[in-house]
Design a protein around this motif. Structure first.
Motif, PDB file in Angstrom:
ATOM      1  N   UNK A   1       0.835  -1.195   0.000  1.00  0.00           N
ATOM      2  CA  UNK A   1       0.000   0.000   0.000  1.00  0.00           C
ATOM      3  C   UNK A   1       0.869   1.243   0.000  1.00  0.00           C
ATOM      4  N   UNK A   2       0.297   2.338  -0.516  1.00  0.00           N
ATOM      5  CA  UNK A   2       0.945   3.647  -0.471  1.00  0.00           C
ATOM      6  C   UNK A   2       0.068   4.587   0.317  1.00  0.00           C
ATOM      7  N   UNK A   3       0.674   5.577   0.938  1.00  0.00           N
ATOM      8  CA  UNK A   3      -0.107   6.607   1.624  1.00  0.00           C
ATOM      9  C   UNK A   3      -0.389   6.244   3.071  1.00  0.00           C
ATOM     10  N   UNK A   4      -1.200   7.066   3.727  1.00  0.00           N
ATOM     11  CA  UNK A   4      -1.545   6.815   5.124  1.00  0.00           C
ATOM     12  C   UNK A   4      -2.255   5.482   5.288  1.00  0.00           C
ATOM     13  N   UNK A   5      -2.967   5.083   4.235  1.00  0.00           N
ATOM     14  CA  UNK A   5      -3.678   3.816   4.301  1.00  0.00           C
ATOM     15  C   UNK A   5      -2.777   2.651   4.652  1.00  0.00           C
TER      16      UNK A   5
ATOM     17  N   UNK B   1     -10.148   1.445   7.314  1.00  0.00           N
ATOM     18  CA  UNK B   1      -9.872   2.854   7.022  1.00  0.00           C
ATOM     19  C   UNK B   1     -11.081   3.717   7.361  1.00  0.00           C
ATOM     20  N   UNK B   2     -12.254   3.218   7.074  1.00  0.00           N
ATOM     21  CA  UNK B   2     -13.452   3.997   7.354  1.00  0.00           C
ATOM     22  C   UNK B   2     -13.596   4.211   8.857  1.00  0.00           C
ATOM     23  N   UNK B   3     -13.202   3.183   9.622  1.00  0.00           N
ATOM     24  CA  UNK B   3     -13.333   3.295  11.075  1.00  0.00           C
ATOM     25  C   UNK B   3     -12.248   4.175  11.684  1.00  0.00           C
ATOM     26  N   UNK B   4     -10.977   3.919  11.278  1.00  0.00           N
ATOM     27  CA  UNK B   4      -9.859   4.498  12.030  1.00  0.00           C
ATOM     28  C   UNK B   4      -9.171   5.672  11.379  1.00  0.00           C
ATOM     29  N   UNK B   5      -9.398   5.927  10.091  1.00  0.00           N
ATOM     30  CA  UNK B   5      -8.687   7.022   9.432  1.00  0.00           C
ATOM     31  C   UNK B   5      -9.523   8.281   9.503  1.00  0.00           C
ATOM     32  N   UNK B   6      -8.865   9.376   9.835  1.00  0.00           N
ATOM     33  CA  UNK B   6      -9.599  10.609  10.082  1.00  0.00           C
ATOM     34  C   UNK B   6     -10.253  11.182   8.836  1.00  0.00           C
ATOM     35  N   UNK B   7      -9.616  11.010   7.694  1.00  0.00           N
ATOM     36  CA  UNK B   7     -10.194  11.575   6.466  1.00  0.00           C
ATOM     37  C   UNK B   7     -11.348  10.719   5.987  1.00  0.00           C
TER      38      UNK B   7
END
Lengths: 194, 253
Positions: A132-136, A168-174
């Protein structure tokens, strides 16, 4: 922040990208396709500096097509990744380097092996079973670590990618919009839903 | 008179000839024949294949080349010059797609190739390309077939049917006599094969045919298909010869 995910299965590669195009606090588009098909079996996902990304991706796409017309043969994912990496490495020592991170996913029709390459803006390239790339990456790599195995079927991969997206939907702020999910296998590239 | 005016390219002769360009056209006339025929919704390229030497691999000698997904080209003349020109054209096709996000039109790429050929007739220290080309294709999102020809001087024009290379005059005369507007695909292919048979003595094994239809699909015909068409043509020729004989036969009896 763009999120790119890739998983190699038994005889396919599954890729997922978020589809939101945002600048600072505004979301401009929620249906952006952050990938380009280099040929019938290779997908290139891109993330990074806006403008640089599409410019570089289309440049690689055109050069791959030119190679194929000139030599009458489809480029393998390995060859395409080596070409891409070299272009990025050359750009690094130029006046203004491309700031683009890529995942190159493809199916090698000759050896019948799916391959995934992680390439970053400094010109480093590695072949990986999932990445993966990015904050993800901070959230999804551990999930993929836990559940990935080399004989992954397409259904299992779909479940795995859904786990990553839900995390990601649960824990990522964006608030990342819907993900665009594509598969590359011996029949070519197609978009799927999970 | 020709002697002193044919050395450098950039020198006109007193009677207005560029001898180097004309000599380049001579080189083209030495090359193997290529013919193009435009049908109603297809366009056909046929080339005379030079007899492959015994130890040579025939697959590596290609006279019909693809410039882009929707454009094909055949040439007559110096193969090495063709290689250079084809490469430049292919780069331009992709470059156009990158900058304009549209595939090239047939006229655009023909104009590009012709202007490269012209540049080499007006520079110092270079010689003209010794090839003429036949370029076929369909413009993006259009169903109209296109056929263009370029020559070493850099002239280009659109044609309904044309021939270049060895014995092109004979083939062109044949085409003028037998061309009809709006030919269906089979008729167009037949016409191309017939016209090539005027100059290719040895038959189907020295003929290569490529057909492009309006869905931009390029089909290189298999040798068996070409042989089938050749035998069909010969059968028809025999039938017509028989018919011509009969009236004189019946009048005798």
């Amino acid at each position: 922040m763009d999120c790119l995910l890739g998983i190699v299965g038994k005889d396919f590669v599954l890729t997922a990208t978020d589809t939101s195009a945002a600048r600072s606090i505004t979301v401009m588009k929620k249906t952006e396709d952050k990938s380009r098909n280099l040929n019938k079996h290779i997908i290139m996902l891109y993330a990074g500096e806006p403008g640089d990304t599409v410019h570089f991706a289309e440049y690689v796409q055109r050069n791959v097509r030119f190679y194929e017309i000139k030599n009458g043969i489809e480029l393998t994912p390995e060859a395409a990744s080596k070409f891409t990496r070299r272009e990025l490495a050359n750009s690094l020592r130029s006046r203004k380097p491309y700031s683009v991170n890529l995942l190159l996913a493809g199916y090698n029709v000759k050896t019948e092996v799916p391959q995934l390459y992680w390439i970053d803006y400094l010109g480093s390239s590695v072949e990986i079973p999932f990445g993966a790339h990015g904050y993800g990456a901070y959230y999804c790599l551990s999930i993929m670590d836990r559940y990935h195995h080399p004989e992954l079927t397409l259904d299992e991969a779909k479940v795995l990618i859904k786990k990553c997206i839900d995390e990601l939907k649960t824990r990522f702020t964006m608030n990342l919009a819907d993900f665009k999910i594509k598969v590359s296998d011996k029949d070519g590239i197609r978009e799927i839903t999970v | 008179m020709a002697g002193s005016y044919d050395r450098a390219l950039t020198v006109f002769s007193p009677d207005g000839h560029l001898f180097q360009v004309e000599y380049a056209l001579e080189a083209v006339r030495k090359g193997t024949c290529a013919v193009g025929v435009r049908g109603q919704n297809c366009v056909v390229l046929g080339v005379e294949k030079k007899s492959v030497l015994k130890l040579q691999d025939p697959r590596t000698v290609r006279k019909i080349v693809m410039l882009d997904d929707h454009i094909c080209m055949a040439f007559a003349g110096l193969s090495a010059d063709a290689r250079v020109l084809v490469n430049k054209a292919r780069i331009e096709c992709q470059s156009h797609r990158l900058t304009v996000e549209d595939p090239v039109t047939v006229e655009y790429i023909t104009r590009h190739i012709a202007s490269i050929q012209q540049k080499y007739t007006q520079s110092g220290g270079v010689r003209p390309f010794g090839i003429s080309t036949l370029i076929i294709g369909f413009d993006p999102n259009e169903k109209i077939p296109r056929l263009y020809q370029t020559d070493p001087s850099g002239i280009y024009s659109a044609w309904k049917a044309n021939a270049i290379g060895r014995s092109s005059k004979t083939v062109l005369e044949f085409l003028e006599k037998n061309y009809k507007e709006d030919l269906p695909k089979d008729e167009a292919v037949k016409l191309a094969v017939k016209s090539l048979l005027e100059v290719v003595q040895t038959g189907a094994k020295n003929i290569e045919i490529a057909v492009m239809t309006s869905d931009s699909v390029i089909k290189n015909m298999e040798i068996e298909e070409v042989e089938a068409i050749v035998s069909e043509i010969e059968r028809q020729k025999e039938e017509e010869a028989e018919k011509k004989k009969k009236p004189s036969g019946s009048s005798n009896s």
